[in-house]
Design an enzyme around this catalytic site. Structure first.
Site, PDB file in Angstrom:
ATOM      1  N   ALA A  37      -2.341   4.293   3.277  1.00 39.56           N
ATOM      2  CA  ALA A  37      -3.477   4.372   2.345  1.00 39.56           C
ATOM      3  C   ALA A  37      -4.621   3.426   2.702  1.00 39.56           C
ATOM      4  CB  ALA A  37      -2.999   4.117   0.918  1.00 39.56           C
ATOM      5  N   SER A  79       0.843  -1.201   0.000  1.00 36.91           N
ATOM      6  CA  SER A  79       0.000   0.000   0.000  1.00 36.91           C
ATOM      7  C   SER A  79       0.871   1.241   0.000  1.00 36.91           C
ATOM      8  CB  SER A  79      -0.884   0.034   1.246  1.00 36.91           C
ATOM      9  OG  SER A  79      -0.170   0.576   2.345  1.00 36.91           O
ATOM     10  N   ASP A  80       0.304   2.371  -0.413  1.00 32.58           N
ATOM     11  CA  ASP A  80       1.023   3.617  -0.170  1.00 32.58           C
ATOM     12  C   ASP A  80       0.872   3.956   1.314  1.00 32.58           C
ATOM     13  OD1 ASP A  80       2.626   5.773  -0.495  1.00 32.58           O
ATOM     14  OD2 ASP A  80       1.590   6.572  -2.241  1.00 32.58           O
ATOM     15  N   TYR A  81       1.650   4.927   1.723  1.00 27.28           N
ATOM     16  CA  TYR A  81       1.806   5.280   3.142  1.00 27.28           C
ATOM     17  C   TYR A  81       0.447   5.565   3.784  1.00 27.28           C
ATOM     18  CZ  TYR A  81       4.558   7.521   6.895  1.00 27.28           C
ATOM     19  OH  TYR A  81       5.167   7.867   8.074  1.00 27.28           O
TER      20      TYR A  81
END
Ligand code: BGC
Length: 713
Positions: A263, A259-261
């Site tokens: 997210a 995942s992005d930070y």
């Protein structure tokens, strides 16, 4: 029983969840997102509650944690260590958009390889790169991180970077895993505003934004990072149809989604999950394997299972993928390999590589009266502007560990490159400040010089993540500095430092020359000096259309004809009443110190059948005074199709070196797939009829040379 089956059969629920958790912890952590990076501790590693870490730099720290994971956890599963190694680790190449301008896939791969080696030496296993977000809107600060506006370039970049990072063998301790990001269409955030929603048609998604990711999957990328945004209300971290349906099931992606930070946790803020348990369930169902920095999997996954929102079977399948990636990277067999192996490539060779790429990335937009190159001897040079002396602007966004102290400034590069010319340096203003007192001194220095090099543009921290701008132009009080210096009447060469097109049309018009140097990397100043002196003539080409007015954005070359194409003097045609439709400089534009001439494109036969290859040949001559590189682009236009096609679609490019007076023939082979478009059902197909193939030095339609071919039975 395989290692993974064996481990899974012995893991507790908490240990399984732990394998999906990626946290930043400890001193030496780079902060790349909101929230405390410290709510996890070494004990979480020891208890198996953390399976991966991010942003920790320094091999000793990494190896110490790895030792705890391997020797002190119940099952001894090694950590996966991720970091943003974007355009370098210690030795920085130019920022990605700049590197794209070199149009040299061999160099794109080589700089990734070198970054992988340096990062692996320091214990890193996985980079969160390449960034494959195509962008048509320079308001968006992350344009700097990507490959520009073209989907074909995006594909070539994806393949080159993935190959560079991952090498031939992922268990090689000098290879690291790649992460194709940010999936998908992040560059289309509304009005260029960071993290905003995206509205994009399925066609544009499939034709324009997805192909670079498909290329990364085809190249074997270990990971994909879904982006922060939502497309029409569907946050990417919960988009099962795309993540699992398309990419896993149809394309065959067998790596992991990281995942992005934060997210997955942000699914709550998006308004599609009520709490962390729902967020975790949505993420897991969609196919998200690793939760970077949110509380969703850490705190929400167990309750989600207890509430029956997700099954343990799905959890097991997810854990299996994460363990498989750890195995693919050789971590079980040799968890300390990265971090204990030394890079064989000598420092000098690394510096030479980024200097060459830095020079190849510079784009010459204007050169009136051949003011460039600068002679080795002659009158005084005034080097003016805030970025003449700053190291930070050489490196730009995402510098990894990039040794900024070792970056070569423009001043250092120009002084070393022109030892026989007097060089006076005045900053004038700062990159971001409001002080204008120094302008007078700059004007005086310009007045006493024969020529001015004006190192101006955009401060490094104003491009990159969370750096959208409504006025992408000179920052701080530089506009006043530029006007005052230009008013002296001395020839002014703008050295434009930027991470995106800056819309400064009037300043460019008044300058004698404009050289876009971007954020040119660790050897930036030296690279720029080589271009200024002509040791390496400029050969960079714009990877994005350069707007003349902000009102033109989003701007890109691959426009459709429309039902009312522009025609000079006509009223009811597609146009602005107060500016041209054309960009200030088109995609692919870039001057040299020599001149190149392109012949008419020649094909073996003007009719071809489905499944046949079309060979295009074109004569290229260097008709000017010096040896130089140039890039030739080949575009195609499907004249009549079930869905209106762009007038130019890039299919190939080639960058070649030609000596003064030399000529050559370039050959381009177009494969059957190059003639396909997506039908109304979004399935690729070749539709019979005419195609116009164009060759040119840019996407300027007035200058390309064309040949018509017909696809028929
Ligand atoms: C960025 C990603 C990056 C991640 C980890 C996020 O804020 O969007 O590009 O990989 O942080 O540092």
């Amino acid at each position: 029983m395989s290692r993974i089956d064996d481990l899974l059969s012995r893991m507790t629920l908490d240990e399984k969840i732990g394998q999906l958790v990626m946290q930043a912890l400890g001193a030496g952590t780079i902060v790349t997102g909101p929230g405390a990076a410290t709510d996890s501790s070494v004990d979480d590693v020891r208890q198996g509650r953390i399976g991966s870490i991010l942003n920790l730099v320094g091999r000793d720290r990494i190896l110490a944690l790895q030792k705890i994971a391997v020797e002190e956890t119940r099952l001894g599963i090694p950590l996966l260590v991720g970091l943003d190694v974007i355009h370098g680790y210690l030795t920085d190449a130019p920022v990605p958009l700049a590197e794209t301008a070199a149009f040299r896939p061999d160099l794109w791969e080589e700089t990734a390889r070198m970054a992988a080696e340096e990062a692996a030496e320091d214990g890193v296993h996985l980079t969160f790169a390449p960034m494959l977000d195509l962008a048509r809107d320079p308001r968006w600060g992350r344009m700097v991180e990507g490959p520009g506006e073209d989907p074909y370039v995006g594909r070539v970049m994806a393949a080159a970077k993935t190959a560079g990072f991952q090498g031939r063998d992922l268990t090689d301790p000098l290879s690291i895993g790649a992460t194709a990001k940010h999936f998908v269409a992040y560059g289309a955030v509304n009005a260029g505003r960071e993290y905003a929603s995206v509205e994009v048609s399925d066609r544009t998604l499939h034709e324009f934004y997805l192909p670079a990711f498909k290329a990364a999957v085809d190249a074997g990328t270990v990971a994909i990072m879904p982006a922060f945004h939502d497309i029409a209300g569907r946050p990417m971290s919960g988009d099962k149809a795309l993540l699992t349906g398309l990419v896993r099931d149809t394309w065959g992606f067998d790596g992991i989604y990281v995942s992005d930070y934060d997210a997955i946790g942000e699914l709550v803020a998006h308004g599609v999950a009520a709490d962390m348990a729902e967020a975790a369930a949505i993420g897991l169902e969609a196919g998200m394997d690793i939760d970077m920095m949110s509380a969703a999997y850490r705190e929400g996954l167990k309750p989600a299972i207890e509430r029956g929102l997700v099954s343990v079977d799905l959890l097991d399948a997810t854990v299996r993928r994460v363990l498989a990636v750890k195995e693919r990277l050789g971590l079980f067999d040799n968890p300390y390999a990265r971090g204990t192996i030394a890079v064989a490539r000598p420092r000098q060779e690394r510096r030479a590589l980024v200097r060459a790429v830095g020079a190849a990335s510079c784009v010459l937009l204007k050169n009136d009266d051949a003011v460039l190159p600068l002679a080795p001897t002659g009158g005084r040079i005034a080097l003016i502007g805030p970025f003449a002396t700053t190291k930070r602007e050489m490196i730009g966004a995402w510098y990894g560990l990039g040794d900024r102290e070792e970056a070569v400034t423009i001043e250092a590069g120009v002084r070393a490159g022109f030892p026989h010319r007097e060089v006076v340096v005045v900053e004038g203003v700062s990159g971001l400040g409001t002080e204008t007192d120094g302008i007078a001194e700059a004007v005086a220095a310009a007045g006493e010089a024969d020529l001015v090099l004006l190192a101006v543009g955009e401060a490094a921290e104003l491009s990159g993540e969370a750096a959208s701008r409504v006025r992408p132009g000179f920052t701080g009080r530089q506009a006043e500095l530029v006007s005052a210096v230009i008013a002296t009447g001395k020839p002014v060469v703008i050295l434009l430092v930027c991470g995106r097109p800056l819309i400064e049309t009037e300043a460019f018009a008044a300058a004698a020359a404009v050289l876009v140097i971007w954020h040119p990397g660790s050897e930036g100043g030296a690279a720029v000096a080589e271009v200024l002196s002509g040791r390496r003539p400029p050969s960079g080409k714009l990877p994005v259309s350069w707007p003349s007015h902000l009102g033109q954005v989003p701007i890109f070359y691959a426009q459709r004809n429309t039902g009312r194409p522009y025609a000079e003097g006509e009223f009811f045609v597609t146009k602005y009443v107060d500016a041209s439709n054309e960009p200030l400089y088109p995609f692919g534009y870039g001057l040299s110190y020599t001149t190149f001439e392109l012949g008419e494109p020649i094909v073996e036969a003007t009719r071809f059948k489905p499944g046949e290859t079309v060979n295009v040949t074109v004569r290229l001559a260097n008709t000017g005074p010096v040896s130089a590189d140039t890039t030739v682009f080949l575009f195609s236009h499907d004249c009549v199709a079930s869905t209106a096609r762009p007038i130019l679609e890039l299919k190939r490019f080639q960058t070649v070196t030609l000596a003064a007076g030399e000529e050559t023939f370039l050959h381009f082979d177009l494969e059957p797939a190059d003639f396909e478009c997506l039908g109304p059902d979004l399935v690729p197909r070749a539709e019979p009829g005419d195609f116009v193939l164009s060759v040119g030095f840019s996407a300027d339609r007035r200058l390309v040379k064309t040949v018509r071919v017909t696809l028929g039975d």
